[in-house]
Design an enzyme around this catalytic site. Structure first.
Site, PDB file in Angstrom:
ATOM      1  CB  SER A  68      -0.980  -0.007   1.176  1.00 55.16           C
ATOM      2  OG  SER A  68      -0.302  -0.007   2.408  1.00 55.16           O
ATOM      3  CG  ASN A  69       3.527   3.133   3.004  1.00 52.44           C
ATOM      4  OD1 ASN A  69       3.194   4.312   2.912  1.00 52.44           O
ATOM      5  ND2 ASN A  69       3.564   2.489   4.153  1.00 52.44           N
ATOM      6  CG  HIS A 116       9.571   1.384  12.102  1.00 57.93           C
ATOM      7  ND1 HIS A 116       9.543   0.031  11.836  1.00 57.93           N
ATOM      8  CD2 HIS A 116       9.358   1.515  13.430  1.00 57.93           C
ATOM      9  CE1 HIS A 116       9.321  -0.619  12.972  1.00 57.93           C
ATOM     10  NE2 HIS A 116       9.210   0.255  13.953  1.00 57.93           N
TER      11      HIS A 116
END
EC number: 2.1.2.2
Length: 188
Positions: free
Chosen positions: A13-14, A110
């Site tokens: 998705s990123n 992160h």
């Protein structure tokens, strides 16, 4: 045009968010050369195909050693004249071969406010900790797990009535804003 490669291991998705920012012109002067994944069945492959992004599937078990695996990746990256590596849910530590070839040119995102909650299930760790805030961090990659120099962080509240799933959505939303913003500032 700066050439980047995006590494992902899972849903991607990123990865897709970054590609969409490039396609829309919100991330200027960037070309996504390929998706690199270490899992042949990862959903990120479908996302890449949807956007006509080439895919390199390289599973470490196909190689005699981590060094051989990374040297193969470096060969592919150099062939495509890649200047930056963007990690987007890539679930492997980067070793010395990739680090040496792309020193200071590998970014990671992160889902915690590093240095808290390194490694896997950072959102779950924050959720169960009793903390009232968490967030997302973009950092340079070094030889450790989520230990590289922090570039930028964004935070969100952990409300007492949040479920873990709601918190995951909050952090994902932060990531979708933060990563393209940092890439625009750093990747030149």
């Amino acid at each position: 045009m700066v050439k980047i490669a995006i590494f992902a291991s899972g849903s991607g998705s990123n990865f897709e968010n970054i590609v969409e920012h490039v396609e829309s012109g919100k991330l200027e002067n960037i070309e996504v050369t390929a998706l690199y994944t270490d899992h042949q069945n990862a959903f990120c492959i479908d996302r890449a195909k949807k956007h006509d992004i080439p895919v390199y599937i390289n599973e470490p078990k196909q190689f005699d050693s981590k060094a051989a695996y990374e040297q193969h990746l470096v060969t592919l990256l150099n062939k495509d004249k890649v200047e930056w590596i963007i990690l987007a849910g890539y679930m492997r530590l980067i070793g010395p071969d990739l680090l040496a070839s792309f020193e200071g040119k590998i970014l990671n995102i992160h889902p915690s406010l590093l240095p808290k909650y390194k490694g896997i299930d950072a959102i779950g760790q924050a959720y169960h900790s009793g903390d009232t805030i968490t967030g997302s961090t973009v950092h340079y990659v070094d030889c450790g797990m989520d230990t590289g120099e922090i570039i930028e962080q964004r935070q969100c509240d952990i409300r007492p009535d949040d479920s873990k799933e709601q918190l995951e959505e909050k952090v994902k939303k932060l990531e979708y804003e933060l990563y393209p913003s940092v890439i625009a500032k750093i990747v030149k």
